[in-house]
Design an enzyme around this catalytic site. Structure first.
Site, PDB file in Angstrom:
ATOM      1  N   HIS A 294       0.764  -1.106  -0.151  1.00 18.86           N
ATOM      2  CA  HIS A 294      -0.093   0.075  -0.089  1.00 18.86           C
ATOM      3  C   HIS A 294       0.907   1.249   0.071  1.00 18.86           C
ATOM      4  CE1 HIS A 294      -3.283  -2.508   0.934  1.00 18.86           C
ATOM      5  NE2 HIS A 294      -4.287  -1.693   0.829  1.00 18.86           N
TER       6      HIS A 294
ATOM      7  N   HIS B  46       0.808  -3.956   9.238  1.00 20.23           N
ATOM      8  CA  HIS B  46       2.076  -3.713   8.759  1.00 20.23           C
ATOM      9  C   HIS B  46       2.773  -3.373  10.082  1.00 20.23           C
ATOM     10  CE1 HIS B  46       2.446  -4.856   4.598  1.00 20.23           C
ATOM     11  NE2 HIS B  46       1.599  -4.095   4.302  1.00 20.23           N
TER      12      HIS B  46
END
Length: 260
Positions: free
Chosen positions: A155, A203
């Site tokens: 992302h 993450h």
């Protein structure tokens, strides 16, 4: 009638322009080199499980996860931004539309640059993920899930390359008064993407930092190659604030010169 003084002045102007181009091209290469080195150093620290970095990752993940658990509305907003607004599919679709528009405008090389930058960024990110094989955070009562490996953040990397492509292509079409707000929106979006991924617990912070650095390195390298092509065909290098190809605003090419 052209005088020797006029010819000498023209020659000096060209030499100054060449020197400025060389300095700026070297600066672009330096940015690419520095970001690549920083990414390599970060990768070494991640692979070596460096203690301070591990503690930073763990502290950020736990603190933001606690906030996410206690504020469902906030978590829902983060999911919306991460999975809809800043989703890699959405951003890649925006770059694809931009590339098609450039092809319609017959801006062949600029379209090729946009496509190559986006595709190269995606493939390099996947390759690094497969090599590193870092596991995602394993948090109690997770608020979100994501497949695949963790480092670097896809992302964050996609946001970096996509917003850079959009800015560097479209800036010549944006009024000067609106360019600073455009930069602010792009930078805040890239930072926001990284924040949502850490806050949702999918993450580590170092994953996001790695995505930013690797995305910036890819853009810097491809932009450097594009500017080198401009020099080869006799065009001047432009500041970043003017975009990669100011000629995009031209409605018709100069006689005998292809604008693209």
């Amino acid at each position: 009638m052209v005088t020797w003084a006029a010819l000498r002045h023209l020659r000096e102007r060209r030499l100054r322009a060449d020197r400025r181009f060389g300095v700026r091209l070297l600066a672009s290469a330096a940015v690419a080199a520095v970001t690549a080195v920083c990414f390599g150093l970060l990768l070494i620290l991640v692979e070596g499980q460096w203690g301070p970095l591990r503690r930073l990752d763990s502290a950020a993940a736990q603190r933001l996860h606690t906030v996410a658990l206690h504020h469902p509305a906030w978590t829902g907003t983060l999911r919306l931004l991460s999975d809809r607004v800043w989703d890699p599919v959405t951003l890649r679709a925006a770059v694809a539309v931009l590339t098609l528009w450039l092809l319609y405008r017959k801006a062949w090389r600029l379209a090729a640059w946009a496509a190559v930058t986006a595709v190269a960024g995606g493939l390099i990110g996947l390759l690094v993920k497969a090599v590193v094989e870092r596991a995602r955070p394993a948090l109690q009562d997770p608020v979100a899930h994501a497949p695949g490996y963790s480092f670097p953040s896809g992302h964050a990397m996609t946001a970096t390359t996509s917003f850079a492509i959009l800015l560097l292509v479209l800036l010549p079409l944006v009024p000067r008064a609106c360019r600073v707000p455009c930069w602010c929106v792009a930078v805040c979006s890239v930072l926001g993407v990284g924040f949502t991924r850490v806050a949702l617990g999918v993450h580590w912070f170092s994953d996001v930092l790695g995505g930013w650095l690797l995305g910036l390195a890819v853009v810097a390298l491809t932009a450097w190659a594009f500017e080198a092509w401009r020099a080869d065909v006799g065009r001047s290098r432009t500041p970043v604030s003017e975009g990669l190809e100011p000629e995009l605003t031209e409605t018709s090419p100069e006689p005998g010169i292809s604008p693209r």
